[in-house]
Design a protein around this motif. Structure first.
Motif, PDB file in Angstrom:
ATOM      1  N   THR A  65       1.232  -1.232  -0.125  1.00 19.66           N
ATOM      2  CA  THR A  65       0.238   0.207   0.040  1.00 19.66           C
ATOM      3  C   THR A  65       0.941   1.082  -0.234  1.00 19.66           C
ATOM      4  O   THR A  65       1.723   1.420   0.732  1.00 19.66           O
ATOM      5  CB  THR A  65      -0.972   0.544   1.284  1.00 19.66           C
ATOM      6  OG1 THR A  65      -0.535  -0.106   2.345  1.00 19.66           O
ATOM      7  CG2 THR A  65      -1.749  -0.776   1.022  1.00 19.66           C
ATOM      8  N   ASN A  97       6.348   2.386   8.092  1.00 11.99           N
ATOM      9  CA  ASN A  97       6.948   1.605   6.504  1.00 11.99           C
ATOM     10  C   ASN A  97       8.157   1.541   6.461  1.00 11.99           C
ATOM     11  O   ASN A  97       7.801   0.299   5.591  1.00 11.99           O
ATOM     12  CB  ASN A  97       6.072   3.220   5.973  1.00 11.99           C
ATOM     13  CG  ASN A  97       6.670   2.832   4.513  1.00 11.99           C
ATOM     14  OD1 ASN A  97       7.363   2.802   3.826  1.00 11.99           O
ATOM     15  ND2 ASN A  97       5.367   2.411   3.878  1.00 11.99           N
ATOM     16  N   GLU A 151      18.471   1.620   2.030  1.00 16.01           N
ATOM     17  CA  GLU A 151      16.932   2.111   2.772  1.00 16.01           C
ATOM     18  C   GLU A 151      16.662   3.009   3.489  1.00 16.01           C
ATOM     19  O   GLU A 151      16.431   3.843   3.582  1.00 16.01           O
ATOM     20  CB  GLU A 151      16.665   1.153   3.653  1.00 16.01           C
ATOM     21  CG  GLU A 151      15.503   1.239   4.289  1.00 16.01           C
ATOM     22  CD  GLU A 151      14.291   1.458   3.575  1.00 16.01           C
ATOM     23  OE1 GLU A 151      14.388   1.004   2.656  1.00 16.01           O
ATOM     24  OE2 GLU A 151      13.511   1.604   4.066  1.00 16.01           O
ATOM     25  N   GLU A 158      11.630   9.570   0.816  1.00 16.36           N
ATOM     26  CA  GLU A 158      10.235   9.266   1.185  1.00 16.36           C
ATOM     27  C   GLU A 158       9.586  10.344   2.461  1.00 16.36           C
ATOM     28  O   GLU A 158       8.538  10.428   1.886  1.00 16.36           O
ATOM     29  CB  GLU A 158      10.306   7.801   1.507  1.00 16.36           C
ATOM     30  CG  GLU A 158      10.692   6.941   0.136  1.00 16.36           C
ATOM     31  CD  GLU A 158       9.654   6.897  -1.144  1.00 16.36           C
ATOM     32  OE1 GLU A 158       8.704   7.146  -0.253  1.00 16.36           O
ATOM     33  OE2 GLU A 158      10.245   5.961  -1.595  1.00 16.36           O
TER      34      GLU A 158
END
Ligand code: ARG
Length: 218
Positions: A65, A97, A151, A158
């Motif tokens: 999602t 997330n 990441e 992000e």
């Protein structure tokens, strides 16, 4: 606001404040994401089918999602039950997330350490816990490090999504400067350069650390 000038330098305080928020959100979310990610990775590797299922559902759902929807759900959805400030909602959303992505990085790192290593350690008399702690995990961390670094860089980029709920991060500030100066492009350029300095600096730092890990022979 600095009305006498529409130069980007005159708005430096806005950009500095923006980086401050971006770094704050990213730093806390990385810690949250890493801690929860390690736990989720071990849960998913666990032979206990309940723990395994919970972790698998969480990881698949979060990765399947959009972060944007997760953020809006935490801020507005949970917001109908408890009032979570925008900044805190943003940190939670980005952290939760990232945990799912971190978990998969760690899980695959641990899986990639040959079963031979476990067999050797176990046959030398180490317990399961000792084997994981002293043999598997340190070797896995060395392999995992570059992916984990990627990441962390992703997380910084992000985190820009938190601007949609009004957190005053770098993206949010660039919009303010755009509106204030009637300049569309210059604030974007400044923002891009600032993000790049942060992410490039971080990836260099991670590289240094990686080299150190290899030199220590750990
Ligand atoms: N932007 C994508 C999304 O909305 C990817 C998020 C990636 N998150 C991460 N922590 N790497 O789902």
């Amino acid at each position: 606001s600095p009305q006498s000038s529409n130069s980007m330098w005159a708005y430096k305080d806005y950009f500095i404040a923006g980086i401050g928020y971006t770094l704050l959100i990213s730093a806390i979310a990385v810690i949250l994401g890493f801690a929860l990610g390690v736990i989720l990775a071990f849960m998913r590797l666990s032979k206990n089918s309940i723990l395994h299922s919970i972790a698998t559902c969480y990881i698949e759902f979060i990765r399947g999602t959009p972060l944007m929807v997760q953020l809006l759900f935490i801020y507005f959805g949970l917001g109908t039950v408890v009032n979570i400030p925008a900044l805190v909602s943003g940190i939670i959303a980005v952290g939760l997330n990232s945990a799912a992505y971190v978990a998969e990085v760690i899980r695959s790192g641990i899986s990639s350490i040959a079963t031979g290593q476990t067999e050797a350690a176990r046959s030398l008399g180490l317990s399961k816990k000792q084997t994981m702690q002293y043999i598997i995990f340190p070797q896995a961390m060395k392999n995992i490090w570059p992916a984990l670094g990627n990441e962390f860089v992703s997380l910084i980029k992000e985190s820009s999504i938190v601007s949609i709920i009004g957190v005053k991060d770098l993206i949010y500030q660039s919009r303010i400067v755009q509106a204030d100066t009637y300049r569309g492009v210059a604030p974007l350029v400044v923002t891009m350069v600032l993000y790049f300095i942060v992410t490039f600096g971080l990836s260099r730092l991670m590289k240094l650390w990686e080299g150190k890990m290899n030199h220590d022979g750990k």
